[in-house]
Scaffold this motif. Structure first.
Motif, PDB file in Angstrom:
ATOM      1  N   ARG A   1      18.364   3.179  20.540  1.00 41.67           N
ATOM      2  CA  ARG A   1      18.491   3.966  19.322  1.00 41.67           C
ATOM      3  C   ARG A   1      19.928   4.491  19.228  1.00 41.67           C
ATOM      4  O   ARG A   1      20.376   5.273  20.065  1.00 41.67           O
ATOM      5  CB  ARG A   1      17.515   5.130  19.319  1.00 41.67           C
ATOM      6  N   LEU A   2      20.655   4.019  18.219  1.00 42.38           N
ATOM      7  CA  LEU A   2      22.036   4.441  18.022  1.00 42.38           C
ATOM      8  C   LEU A   2      22.073   5.797  17.342  1.00 42.38           C
ATOM      9  O   LEU A   2      21.333   6.044  16.386  1.00 42.38           O
ATOM     10  CB  LEU A   2      22.784   3.405  17.182  1.00 42.38           C
ATOM     11  N   LYS A   3      22.935   6.675  17.820  1.00 41.00           N
ATOM     12  CA  LYS A   3      23.051   8.024  17.262  1.00 41.00           C
ATOM     13  C   LYS A   3      24.517   8.305  16.936  1.00 41.00           C
ATOM     14  O   LYS A   3      25.416   7.944  17.692  1.00 41.00           O
ATOM     15  CB  LYS A   3      22.548   9.064  18.262  1.00 41.00           C
ATOM     16  N   ALA A   4      24.736   8.946  15.816  1.00 39.25           N
ATOM     17  CA  ALA A   4      26.088   9.365  15.437  1.00 39.25           C
ATOM     18  C   ALA A   4      26.013  10.765  14.852  1.00 39.25           C
ATOM     19  O   ALA A   4      25.028  11.123  14.192  1.00 39.25           O
ATOM     20  CB  ALA A   4      26.690   8.393  14.423  1.00 39.25           C
ATOM     21  N   GLU A   5      27.034  11.544  15.098  1.00 41.42           N
ATOM     22  CA  GLU A   5      27.095  12.911  14.603  1.00 41.42           C
ATOM     23  C   GLU A   5      28.171  13.032  13.525  1.00 41.42           C
ATOM     24  O   GLU A   5      29.217  12.388  13.616  1.00 41.42           O
ATOM     25  CB  GLU A   5      27.402  13.881  15.739  1.00 41.42           C
ATOM     26  N   PRO A   6      27.912  13.844  12.499  1.00 40.69           N
ATOM     27  CA  PRO A   6      28.932  14.056  11.462  1.00 40.69           C
ATOM     28  C   PRO A   6      30.182  14.669  12.086  1.00 40.69           C
ATOM     29  O   PRO A   6      30.087  15.625  12.866  1.00 40.69           O
ATOM     30  CB  PRO A   6      28.257  15.033  10.491  1.00 40.69           C
TER      31      PRO A   6
ATOM     32  N   PRO B   1      34.084  16.484  11.563  1.00 43.45           N
ATOM     33  CA  PRO B   1      34.692  17.388  10.571  1.00 43.45           C
ATOM     34  C   PRO B   1      35.413  16.641   9.453  1.00 43.45           C
ATOM     35  O   PRO B   1      35.409  17.095   8.307  1.00 43.45           O
ATOM     36  CB  PRO B   1      35.666  18.219  11.413  1.00 43.45           C
ATOM     37  N   ALA B   2      36.026  15.508   9.776  1.00 41.21           N
ATOM     38  CA  ALA B   2      36.766  14.763   8.754  1.00 41.21           C
ATOM     39  C   ALA B   2      35.829  14.263   7.646  1.00 41.21           C
ATOM     40  O   ALA B   2      36.182  14.262   6.463  1.00 41.21           O
ATOM     41  CB  ALA B   2      37.500  13.585   9.394  1.00 41.21           C
ATOM     42  N   THR B   3      34.624  13.839   8.044  1.00 41.60           N
ATOM     43  CA  THR B   3      33.651  13.369   7.051  1.00 41.60           C
ATOM     44  C   THR B   3      33.220  14.506   6.134  1.00 41.60           C
ATOM     45  O   THR B   3      33.114  14.343   4.913  1.00 41.60           O
ATOM     46  CB  THR B   3      32.421  12.772   7.757  1.00 41.60           C
ATOM     47  N   VAL B   4      32.979  15.682   6.716  1.00 38.28           N
ATOM     48  CA  VAL B   4      32.590  16.840   5.922  1.00 38.28           C
ATOM     49  C   VAL B   4      33.739  17.275   5.020  1.00 38.28           C
ATOM     50  O   VAL B   4      33.527  17.624   3.853  1.00 38.28           O
ATOM     51  CB  VAL B   4      32.147  17.994   6.838  1.00 38.28           C
ATOM     52  N   ASP B   5      34.977  17.226   5.553  1.00 35.22           N
ATOM     53  CA  ASP B   5      36.146  17.591   4.743  1.00 35.22           C
ATOM     54  C   ASP B   5      36.273  16.674   3.528  1.00 35.22           C
ATOM     55  O   ASP B   5      36.585  17.127   2.425  1.00 35.22           O
ATOM     56  CB  ASP B   5      37.415  17.518   5.593  1.00 35.22           C
ATOM     57  N   LYS B   6      36.056  15.387   3.742  1.00 36.61           N
ATOM     58  CA  LYS B   6      36.152  14.435   2.632  1.00 36.61           C
ATOM     59  C   LYS B   6      35.080  14.718   1.589  1.00 36.61           C
ATOM     60  O   LYS B   6      35.335  14.672   0.377  1.00 36.61           O
ATOM     61  CB  LYS B   6      36.013  12.997   3.139  1.00 36.61           C
ATOM     62  N   ALA B   7      33.848  15.025   2.047  1.00 36.86           N
ATOM     63  CA  ALA B   7      32.779  15.344   1.106  1.00 36.86           C
ATOM     64  C   ALA B   7      33.117  16.596   0.306  1.00 36.86           C
ATOM     65  O   ALA B   7      32.873  16.662  -0.906  1.00 36.86           O
ATOM     66  CB  ALA B   7      31.467  15.525   1.860  1.00 36.86           C
ATOM     67  N   LEU B   8      33.719  17.593   0.978  1.00 43.50           N
ATOM     68  CA  LEU B   8      34.143  18.803   0.273  1.00 43.50           C
ATOM     69  C   LEU B   8      35.214  18.491  -0.757  1.00 43.50           C
ATOM     70  O   LEU B   8      35.204  19.020  -1.879  1.00 43.50           O
ATOM     71  CB  LEU B   8      34.670  19.824   1.284  1.00 43.50           C
ATOM     72  N   ALA B   9      36.154  17.633  -0.381  1.00 45.37           N
ATOM     73  CA  ALA B   9      37.224  17.260  -1.310  1.00 45.37           C
ATOM     74  C   ALA B   9      36.656  16.546  -2.533  1.00 45.37           C
ATOM     75  O   ALA B   9      37.114  16.757  -3.665  1.00 45.37           O
ATOM     76  CB  ALA B   9      38.250  16.377  -0.595  1.00 45.37           C
ATOM     77  N   ASP B  10      35.644  15.695  -2.309  1.00 43.54           N
ATOM     78  CA  ASP B  10      35.012  14.993  -3.430  1.00 43.54           C
ATOM     79  C   ASP B  10      34.313  15.983  -4.360  1.00 43.54           C
ATOM     80  O   ASP B  10      34.363  15.839  -5.590  1.00 43.54           O
ATOM     81  CB  ASP B  10      34.004  13.973  -2.911  1.00 43.54           C
ATOM     82  N   ILE B  11      33.679  16.998  -3.778  1.00 45.44           N
ATOM     83  CA  ILE B  11      33.016  18.017  -4.597  1.00 45.44           C
ATOM     84  C   ILE B  11      34.050  18.779  -5.418  1.00 45.44           C
ATOM     85  O   ILE B  11      33.867  19.027  -6.618  1.00 45.44           O
ATOM     86  CB  ILE B  11      32.213  18.981  -3.699  1.00 45.44           C
ATOM     87  N   ALA B  12      35.140  19.162  -4.763  1.00 43.38           N
ATOM     88  CA  ALA B  12      36.188  19.892  -5.472  1.00 43.38           C
ATOM     89  C   ALA B  12      36.750  19.055  -6.616  1.00 43.38           C
ATOM     90  O   ALA B  12      37.042  19.570  -7.705  1.00 43.38           O
ATOM     91  CB  ALA B  12      37.298  20.276  -4.497  1.00 43.38           C
TER      92      ALA B  12
END
Length: 445
Positions: free
Chosen positions: A130-135, A137-148
């Motif tokens: 079972r492959l696992k990946a964690e979010p 900070p860069a991914t969250v920053d990009k999502a925030l930038a898209d929202i802005a």
């Protein structure tokens, strides 16, 4: 009844069934007698109509009803007595016995395919990752930038000049293919960011230098995978008139933006975004381990698949392949294959799917995996939510059409069986990057 086996080849079986005329006549007489007790006919008292009169009026209709019922009952008894598990609806053909006089025995043939005998593999010996990946900070920053970016406002530039990269032109446009306007190709007062995304590749780039009040005709080619298949891969022209030049003003990514979005502060937005990303990763992880599980189970299907089921699955797949061929959407690895090779490849896929479906069904059946009524209701509601304003009609459709509702049951059952197997299998967790998690496994063959 007398049953004679006429075919025993692989999973195919054939039988000839004979039901004595006396048995048919007994059933026919009983039905006509029952009918005579309840029918009303001028000149006769209720319940006193002679059997001969009832037979004269309704003998043919009753004979047809008795024949159908007898064939169905005899076929069911044949399957039960011999312990046969059918893969599809039996093919029944009447040989004799349909005469209204009832003078001859009823004889009919039954041909069918059986489900194969399936020996379940030792599920505890399956080894999966079972492959696992964690979010990050860069991914969250990009999502925030898209929202802005979606929350930005626009300020008109009064200076008369051409637009440059990053600035926004408000335009009207009219699209044409071979000189003819196409549906959805006309719009007014559309904001286009120079060099930005969201339009056909090459569209926004060609507006560089265009000033308000000016017009320009550009050429673009729709992508091969464009959602409107009638436009996919085609060359189009767009007549564009610029109306205003603006600069985008993006809000600061801070607590004020968070409150505008309905959160207490920026940290809560980050937590929500991180949760969404984690959910997406979990779905990809689920897809990857399910695919690995199915690949391993596919190696443990030594039984034959019923030809009728394989043919039905192949025809379903092939119809989509033909549609993709016409629309120019074939996968890259299929584009250079001739039809014979494509048919051979996709028939193997059809056989694999049928075998896996049978194995999963057997695992579920023998281990008591079922789909509850509550799960079906939730699935119907989820499907109905895809049609805003028509939810009640969709729910009614499923309730009135059990066969359509079964299309929802299948995926639920499969996922529950997969969960059951994963509980028994040896599962190792492995932390990977989001990019590694998103890699697409090789196509099944």
């Amino acid at each position: 009844m007398q049953v004679t086996e006429t075919l025993n080849q692989g999973l195919k079986r054939g039988f000839t069934v004979v039901v004595p005329a006396s048995e048919l006549e007994s059933k026919r007489t009983a039905k006509l007698t029952e009918l005579g007790r309840t029918m009303k006919l001028a000149g006769f008292r209720p319940g006193k109509i002679p059997l001969a009169v009832v037979r004269q009026r309704y003998g043919t209709a009753v004979t047809g009803e008795i024949l159908e019922q007898t064939v169905n009952d005899a076929t069911r008894d044949l399957m039960t007595e011999r312990g046969l598990r059918q893969a599809s609806q039996p093919k029944v053909e009447l040989v004799s016995g349909a005469e209204p006089t009832g003078a001859t025995d009823l004889e009919f043939t039954v041909e069918l395919e059986l489900l194969p005998e399936i020996v379940q593999p030792d599920l505890t010996q399956l080894s999966l990752t079972r492959l696992k990946a964690e979010p990050d900070p860069a991914t969250v920053d990009k999502a925030l930038a898209d929202i802005a970016k979606r929350q930005r406002s626009f300020e008109t530039i009064e200076e008369t000049r051409g637009a440059t990269t990053g600035e926004v032109l408000t335009v009207d446009f009219l699209g044409k293919v071979e000189g003819v306007p196409f549906e959805g190709g006309e719009a007014q007062d559309v904001n286009v960011e120079i060099g930005g995304e969201g339009f056909i590749p090459g569209f926004a780039e060609q507006l560089d230098g265009l000033a308000p009040g000016e017009s320009r005709t550009i050429e673009v080619t729709f992508p091969e995978d464009y959602q409107a298949t009638e436009l996919a891969g085609k060359l189009a022209t767009f007549d564009i008139t610029a109306k205003a030049l603006k600069r985008a003003i993006e809000p600061a990514i801070d607590d004020d933006l968070a409150k505008k979005l309905g959160f207490e502060g920026l940290e809560q937005v980050r937590e929500a975004l991180s949760g969404q990303v984690r959910q997406e990763y979990d779905q990809m992880s689920r897809m990857r381990i399910k695919r690995e599980l199915l690949d391993q189970l596919a190696l443990q299907t030594p039984f034959d698949a019923p030809e009728g089921m394989v043919e039905g699955e192949f025809q379903s797949i092939w119809s989509r392949v033909e549609q993709d061929q016409k629309a120019g959407r074939l996968d890259e690895e299929d584009k250079d294959k001739d039809e014979a090779t494509l048919r051979s490849d996709y028939r193997r896929i059809a056989e694999r799917r049928v075998k896996l479906g049978l194995l999963l069904a057997e695992i579920g059946r023998s281990n008591g995996v079922t789909v509850t009524s509550d799960e079906m209701v939730r699935a119907m509601r989820a499907e109905a939510s895809r049609y805003p304003g028509q939810e009640a009609q969709v729910i009614d459709f499923f309730r009135q059409n059990p066969q359509a509702a079964e299309t929802l049951r299948g995926p639920i059952f499969e996922n529950k069986v997969v969960d059951y197997v994963l509980e028994l299998a040896k599962v190792e967790e492995k932390v990977v990057t989001p990019e590694e998690l998103a890699e697409i496994p090789p196509a099944e063959l």
